[in-house]
Design an enzyme around this catalytic site. Structure first.
Site, PDB file in Angstrom:
ATOM      1  N   TYR B 440       0.824  -1.223   0.000  1.00 14.39           N
ATOM      2  CA  TYR B 440       0.000   0.000   0.000  1.00 14.39           C
ATOM      3  C   TYR B 440       0.851   1.263   0.000  1.00 14.39           C
ATOM      4  O   TYR B 440       2.055   1.204   0.101  1.00 14.39           O
ATOM      5  CB  TYR B 440      -1.069  -0.010   1.087  1.00 14.39           C
ATOM      6  CG  TYR B 440      -0.688  -0.122   2.549  1.00 14.39           C
ATOM      7  CD1 TYR B 440       0.581   0.099   3.041  1.00 14.39           C
ATOM      8  CD2 TYR B 440      -1.693  -0.446   3.473  1.00 14.39           C
ATOM      9  CE1 TYR B 440       0.853   0.000   4.397  1.00 14.39           C
ATOM     10  CE2 TYR B 440      -1.432  -0.546   4.833  1.00 14.39           C
ATOM     11  CZ  TYR B 440      -0.153  -0.315   5.282  1.00 14.39           C
ATOM     12  OH  TYR B 440       0.108  -0.406   6.612  1.00 14.39           O
ATOM     13  N   GLU B 441       0.169   2.371  -0.212  1.00 19.68           N
ATOM     14  CA  GLU B 441       0.843   3.681  -0.326  1.00 19.68           C
ATOM     15  C   GLU B 441       1.877   3.647  -1.453  1.00 19.68           C
ATOM     16  O   GLU B 441       2.922   4.293  -1.367  1.00 19.68           O
ATOM     17  CB  GLU B 441       1.486   4.018   1.032  1.00 19.68           C
ATOM     18  CG  GLU B 441       1.675   5.495   1.322  1.00 19.68           C
ATOM     19  CD  GLU B 441       0.384   6.293   1.344  1.00 19.68           C
ATOM     20  OE1 GLU B 441      -0.609   5.824   1.939  1.00 19.68           O
ATOM     21  OE2 GLU B 441       0.353   7.378   0.730  1.00 19.68           O
ATOM     22  N   GLY B 442       1.555   2.896  -2.530  1.00 21.53           N
ATOM     23  CA  GLY B 442       2.489   2.723  -3.650  1.00 21.53           C
ATOM     24  C   GLY B 442       3.379   1.522  -3.421  1.00 21.53           C
ATOM     25  O   GLY B 442       4.185   1.516  -2.494  1.00 21.53           O
ATOM     26  N   GLN B 447       7.216   2.861  -6.143  1.00 23.07           N
ATOM     27  CA  GLN B 447       8.222   3.733  -5.512  1.00 23.07           C
ATOM     28  C   GLN B 447       9.484   3.781  -6.367  1.00 23.07           C
ATOM     29  O   GLN B 447      10.125   4.821  -6.508  1.00 23.07           O
ATOM     30  CB  GLN B 447       8.601   3.226  -4.107  1.00 23.07           C
ATOM     31  CG  GLN B 447       7.449   3.077  -3.127  1.00 23.07           C
ATOM     32  CD  GLN B 447       6.775   4.379  -2.771  1.00 23.07           C
ATOM     33  OE1 GLN B 447       7.400   5.439  -2.801  1.00 23.07           O
ATOM     34  NE2 GLN B 447       5.489   4.326  -2.474  1.00 23.07           N
TER      35      GLN B 447
END
Lengths: 601, 601
Positions: B440-442, B447
């Protein structure tokens, strides 16, 4: 719904084209029946059973788990029925001695059917799988009466078996075990003690369970030299073989664990249970070591299983899931986004799994072939050589295949993004189920000590040489073949480096024994990558030969070449990190005082 | 029972001794209150709350999970009470603007208290943690009225917030999102759509939940340029700020997932819910990017959390568990076996976790310091430089720290052997909880593309140079210090190699855009190892200085030196595998036809 498909084409590639199993079977006494037609028929039937019966139960097992009651352990819905079908199909007896009701087929063929079963449903496969230790013990060390009473129902699958080794305070270090056996006037023993982590120790799938229990006789020496083996059945058979009284043993509880929920991991209490000595007193560990290799290869199989499952799940999703455009321009312009298989990093993960699955399959069947030779060959020199190679390859197969199986399972999750974390896709179960494989049947660290310490260094490198010679001969034979240069050249270089590194570690170990433990895991992983480099080079050879011969399956063999290239370019460089790490020596590991690891807490 | 201990000594080492936070705070407007005494008092209070209140709920959360009912989601026993204590303690408002009821302390101090909270109970920490996105959006883009109505209750912790981005068919690719916003006559909007994976989307801990929802206006352009942000509260506040009517939104279900069971991952249905546009129409993604760095560092923190938890669990067990004798002779001859911490391979695992935990802590606080400068500095040049460094370091921190956090969690299990797989020890939960952090969060892949593609290559390498210059200056300053040579020499070499590799990839990317995606993850991991090499060298410098100055904590600083040495000798060689893999280029990834990945199934 399960999507599992048995990878029969790839098994045939390894079996027939890479390793020449047809000639292998024809050369071994008692294996002549395993003709290509028969092998195919058996594999196809195992594929059907695995795809249709076992795979649909894989999520059921995870979700429901096993249930403990004072009366016994209830397995997940459908597990018992599947086991009945398995027994009716004659699967348990495949590779067992005809004298005990077996079909006498080679062990490697059982390995192939087990590959499919294990991939469809690892937790289920452990119920029949755990019987092997008990059967092997009885086969190797049982009296004719013991074999008649216990081995035949195990071979038929009517009963299952376990190996009861671990206690709460002793896992890797069996020398500490405390379970004791009191001799009785009738020649039997009373077994007292508690064993933990007994997979399939109690369940409702078979009418009886035969435990092989490691325990100490009253006068036993301390440590590993005072361990004896005992047959301790859940229900004591009568003289005619029919079921008699319940023995004084019970499952005290089952563990709540990360995965393999469908398999009951039992605490087994032996409260003066009746047991029968098998094999010579105090030689229990030696007796077990005789078939340790086969048991470890059974766990290596689990590593392969999780790679295969990860691959099948990831490739399906990577083709369906639309997300972002390819950096080099749209590949599916008619769709709102491209399927993620166009993205190089998704391909990197898919190819990593694929290279491990197919490479590890070659490694496993290579080992299985050695098992056949050790078990069946009448040529003592050939047998001896196979035994040495098997001793070498087994800890590598067990640890490298399970570590890379776990890595594969994680790539499988990663390809799914956030969805990989959600239960319904099955990818997170694959990670949870796979995690145990690096722990049981000897952790990766224990396998590594076995490989480097007990085998390679103890034999002054001879055990390693048995294998590097195989690689060396291969490289020599392919010399001058321009199309194989990209594989053979780096392989030959690594094969030499392998020996050099071993020598260096051997030298430092003479100064400081800790160097062995300090290098062991990096050495094992390094060895695993080199082994797979050999198999990938050999698979590339087969692919080139088939393409040159004008095969109709061009794409299949081209894919082998592409995957071999990926392996060499993208995964094999890991050897260099392992080499540097292990050659750095033990000092940075040993310098820190135990008390100083965590200051300030 | 929880054993969690806040690593205060190490935080102080990084904060005060390595990164000079005292001077840093004194140099920034509005941070002068953060004196060492105040920082210590806050950290000690956060430690107490984390150890005593949150840590004991960590297993409870995993075991009970959240329960969905049509009326709402019930969180695990104790979660709500802990949240009340958290709010009463004033923790949510720590780093927020005084104008909105905050305490105005620096963001880096909130990061330090969050370190402790996240380690004690990651699943719990996500409830207040998820508010940050909503608060940052309101702070940056809300009208004064919106801030008054929504920001103040969020800052106080009376309400929590979420960010509603993901939909079933769009995760990384937000351009595909379909949730729509219909303008109403009164200036509000009706929101229609379904969002998934909304952490803390519904729960019973706070009286209201403010969702920031990404949706499309009727006339919005396609793709990412047509996304707007809307404030959609669970309960509509009245004009006086008190709670009014229930909005037309609900949690349709919660996900069954691998870990973080204590946190509710919600499917959120917006059925014509009333929403309010925040920020300029169609600029929603740009608005979000302004505080993406802080959100990603919040997930980086999770990576650190799982390393720290793994370390504390593993070290305790490694000291207690007796198994086998040291290869160099008994170390605890009075006991039946030696504690496993004597074995080099166990030490290898412990030191790996330790080197990641302590190295990543330095990396994180370095980033936190940059956040302070970006938020507070009045020196434009300093601010600009910090912004560039932060842009560079953030994707590395997020992906490298979560990947190595997951690796650490797995070593934690491995140290326990088979016991690591059993729920009661907490080590397998740590693995399951940590696995989401790489997704999650990329994802790690996203990233990596952000780092290599969007930042390093788009800036012609300037963004990388901002950091390699920092490293270069460090190496120059330490030149001639014999005691640091073992670190500074290889660091300087790697720092140069980093630039060379970047140049090579940049050149090939000009020929073929796929080279960026093909190299990205290896590039990110390589970069992470070099960053940690810099921090470990700098930590070794501090340790040497303290030892030379006659510190009374000799063992503490010696341990830093030993761990730095371990990192350089045993972990840093991994850079070479990554370098070779990425320089091999894209061809082996792209050659295989999509259809040919799985032939014969």
């Amino acid at each position: 719904m399960s999507h599992y498909k048995a990878p029969l084409r790839d098994i045939r590639f390894v079996h027939d084209e890479l390793l020449g199993f047809e000639a292998h079977y024809q050369s071994l006494p008692g294996c002549e029946d395993a003709t290509p037609d028969m092998v195919n028929a058996i594999l196809e039937e195992a594929a059907r059973f695995s795809e249709e019966v076992l795979a649909p139960l894989n999520r059921v097992g995870d979700r429901e788990g096993c249930t403990w009651t004072a009366e016994g352990v209830k397995t997940p819905t459908g597990f018992k029925q599947a086991y009945q079908q398995f027994v009716e199909g004659g699967w348990p007896s495949l590779a067992h001695d005809v004298a005990h009701g077996g079909q006498g087929l080679p062990e490697s063929l059982a390995m192939a059917t087990n590959e499919l079963i294990s991939q469809a449903n690892w937790a289920w496969s452990m119920y029949p799988g755990l019987s092997h230790g008990a059967m092997n013990t009885l086969q190797a060390h049982g009296t004719p009466e013991q074999q008649h009473t216990y081995l035949e129902p195990l071979v038929s699958g009517r009963w299952t078996g376990t190996m009861c080794l671990t206690e709460a305070h002793c896992g890797s270090d069996l020398g500490l075990l405390r379970t004791r056996a009191e001799p009785q006037a009738d020649g039997s023993y009373r077994i007292h003690g508690t064993k933990i982590f007994i997979s399939a120790g109690e369940h409702d799938m078979a009418e009886n369970i035969v435990h092989i229990v490691l325990a100490r006789l009253p006068d036993a020496p301390e440590g590993t030299k005072g361990i004896s083996l005992f047959i301790v059945p859940k229900i004591l058979p009568k003289a005619d073989g029919s079921l008699g009284e319940r023995n004084a043993l019970s499952c005290g509880s089952i563990e709540h664990k990360m995965g393999i929920h469908g398999n009951a991991t039992c605490v087994m209490n032996f409260d003066g249970a009746t047991g029968f000595l098998i094999g010579p007193a105090n030689k229990g560990l030696n007796c077990m070591f005789t078939f340790m290799n086969v048991a470890r290869l059974g766990t290596a199989l689990q590593g392969l299983a999780h790679s295969e499952v990860a691959f099948q799940g990831a490739i399906r999703y990577a083709r369906e899931r639309l997300q972002m455009r390819s950096l080099s321009g749209p590949k599916a312009p008619d769709k709102p986004a491209d399927p993620i298989i166009v993205h190089p990093d998704v391909r990197r993960m898919l190819l990593t799994i694929k290279a491990f699955a197919e490479g590890n399959r070659a490694l496993l069947y290579y080992a299985a072939k050695l098992v056949d030779v050790v078990q069946r060959s009448t040529d003592e020199a050939q047998k001896q050589q196979a035994d040495t190679l098997l001793a070498f390859i087994t800890p590598i197969a067990k640890a490298f295949m399970t570590e890379t199986g776990f890595e594969s399972a994680n790539h499988g999750v990663q390809v799914y993004g956030g969805h990989g974390y959600i239960a319904e896709w099955g990818m997170e179960q694959n990670v949870r189920d796979s995690r145990i494989s690096c722990l049981y049947e000897g952790t990766t660290g224990i396998q590594a000590l076995d490989l480097l310490g007990r085998k390679v260094l103890m034999s002054q490198g001879e055990v390693l040489k048995a294998f590097t010679k195989v690689v060396h001969k291969f490289c020599q034979a392919q010399e001058g073949k321009a199309e194989l240069k990209e594989f053979v050249e780096p392989l030959a270089k690594l094969n030499k480096e392998w020996g050099d590194i071993t020598l260096k570690i051997g030298m430092s170990a003479m100064q400081d024994r800790e160097e062995v433990g300090a290098a062991a895991v990096d050495y094992l992983m390094y060895s695993g990558y080199v082994c797979l480099a050999y198999f990938w080079a050999d698979m590339a050879r087969v692919a080139h030969e088939q393409l040159a011969a004008g095969t109709s399956e061009t794409a299949f063999y081209q894919a082998k070449l592409h995957t071999a290239r990926f392996y060499y370019q993208r995964l094999l460089p890991r050897t260099q990190a392992h080499a540097q790490a292990m050659l750095a020596g033990a000092s940075s590991l040993m310098a820190l005082d135990e008390a100083d690891f965590s200051l300030g807490y």
